[in-house]
Enzyme design. Structure first.
Site, PDB file in Angstrom:
ATOM      1  N   LYS A  60     112.614   6.295  44.204  1.00 57.61           N
ATOM      2  CA  LYS A  60     112.211   7.121  43.054  1.00 57.61           C
ATOM      3  C   LYS A  60     111.667   6.221  41.946  1.00 57.61           C
ATOM      4  O   LYS A  60     110.615   6.509  41.366  1.00 57.61           O
ATOM      5  CB  LYS A  60     113.405   7.941  42.538  1.00 57.61           C
ATOM      6  CG  LYS A  60     113.726   9.144  43.415  1.00 57.61           C
ATOM      7  CD  LYS A  60     115.035   9.829  43.067  1.00 57.61           C
ATOM      8  CE  LYS A  60     115.304  10.948  44.067  1.00 57.61           C
ATOM      9  NZ  LYS A  60     116.640  11.536  43.995  1.00 57.61           N
ATOM     10  N   GLN A 111     121.783  11.482  40.332  1.00 56.68           N
ATOM     11  CA  GLN A 111     121.762  11.492  41.795  1.00 56.68           C
ATOM     12  C   GLN A 111     123.072  12.068  42.337  1.00 56.68           C
ATOM     13  O   GLN A 111     124.166  11.671  41.915  1.00 56.68           O
ATOM     14  CB  GLN A 111     121.538  10.061  42.323  1.00 56.68           C
ATOM     15  CG  GLN A 111     121.373   9.946  43.819  1.00 56.68           C
ATOM     16  CD  GLN A 111     120.069  10.557  44.333  1.00 56.68           C
ATOM     17  OE1 GLN A 111     119.072  10.668  43.614  1.00 56.68           O
ATOM     18  NE2 GLN A 111     120.075  10.952  45.587  1.00 56.68           N
ATOM     19  N   ASP A 136     115.483  18.275  38.172  1.00 57.31           N
ATOM     20  CA  ASP A 136     116.045  18.765  39.433  1.00 57.31           C
ATOM     21  C   ASP A 136     116.108  20.292  39.470  1.00 57.31           C
ATOM     22  O   ASP A 136     116.414  20.866  40.517  1.00 57.31           O
ATOM     23  CB  ASP A 136     117.494  18.266  39.570  1.00 57.31           C
ATOM     24  CG  ASP A 136     117.639  17.142  40.572  1.00 57.31           C
ATOM     25  OD1 ASP A 136     116.803  17.049  41.481  1.00 57.31           O
ATOM     26  OD2 ASP A 136     118.604  16.379  40.449  1.00 57.31           O
TER      27      ASP A 136
END
Ligand code: GUN
Length: 298
Positions: free
Chosen positions: A55, A99, A122
């Site tokens: 990422k 995460q 997200d």
């Protein structure tokens, strides 16, 4: 019968990243804004470390600012939420991703709730889930957003298609179903308790497998000609016993790929299908968040 078209998610994601890179350059040149993404990793989960590294690299490659916050496994809930609050207030950061999974002693719900919805790249906050369900502009979870792009690219107009999503997670199954519904599909969310799952799947013009069970979807679960999107990623020992004994592994999806090829109209491979789309959509969400936070789009 002809074999299914193999959907090249890697190539599609590369095209999307190139477009994002151009838009980032324009945003910098015209408005002096560089989109910034902060990724928070708690602990040392090996798979998460690989994803987070990737990422960061792809964020920088798109010309964005990238911050990775690596916290020790014994980080407390209060410390983690304090970091999220700091990132919420940071003007150079437009996207925040914590995460998952978090180490066992941490509760993900209050951490996610602490993320400002307009930086929630997200799409996991209750606010963004509600916006999606209500058809309002918000940030949509990256993997389902990427799946929808691939599906639209193959199918075109989705109106009236029957779609079955296997899996009901907040990160994947539920937002996927909402996106397909918004595109005028008739949507079923199936899961581990669904009665006669093969028969339900066989109804689908579009079948999205996100159950997290290796090679669960067999060829006789698939309607001939269906578009099959495989979201699963499971690491299994290599097929070759010597290689397996040496610790070699292979990655498989939720669909038994080789046999599905004989029935489906189009199918995503694993790896190289949905996977590359997730990070590309994360970059897209960060760009969208930066433009919205600057008041450049609604
Ligand atoms: N872990 C695996 N996939 C994801 C994702 O899309 N977002 C977050 N936050 N964690 C993940």
């Amino acid at each position: 019968m002809t074999q299914a078209r193999i959907i090249d998610g890697k190539a599609f994601a590369a095209g999307l990243r190139a477009r994002i890179g151009e838009d980032v350059a324009k945003l910098k040149a015209l408005h002096r804004i560089q989109p910034g993404l902060a990724v928070v990793l708690v602990g040392e989960d090996p798979a998460s470390q690989i994803y987070v590294k990737s990422k960061g690299e792809q964020t920088e490659a798109a010309g964005m600012r990238s911050e990775t916050h690596r916290l020790p496994a014994n980080t407390s809930q209060a410390e983690l939420i304090q970091l999220v609050s700091k990132l919420n207030a940071d003007k150079d950061i437009h996207g925040i991703l914590v995460q998952l999974p978090l180490p066992g002693h941490l509760d993900s719900a209050p951490v996610i709730a602490a993320i400002h919805p307009d930086k929630d790249v997200d799409g996991l906050t209750v606010t963004n889930a509600g916006r999606l369900a209500s058809g309002l502009p918000g940030l949509v979870s990256c993997t389902p957003a990427g799946c929808l792009m691939l599906i639209k690219d193959v199918v075109g107009d989705l109106s009236g298609k029957t779609a079955v999503v296997v899996g009901r997670s907040n990160l994947m199954g539920k937002p996927m179903a909402q996106l397909l519904l918004q595109a005028d599909c008739t949507v079923t969310i199936a899961h581990s308790r669904t009665k006669d799952l093969p028969a339900v799947c066989r109804q689908a013009d579009i079948l999205v497998a996100a159950a997290g069970r290796a090679e669960m979807v067999r060829s006789d679960w698939i309607k001939p000609g269906a578009v099959v999107i495989d979201v699963g990623i499971t690491r299994l020992p290599s097929r070759d016993p010597d290689a397996a004994a040496a610790g070699k592994t292979r990655i498989v999806g939720d669909v038994a790929f080789e046999e599905a090829l004989e029935v489906a109209g189009a199918i995503t491979p694993v790896p190289g299908g949905v996977g590359p789309m997730t990070i590309a959509c994360l970059l897209d969400n960060t760009l969208i968040a930066a433009r919205r936070l600057a008041g450049l789009e609604p």
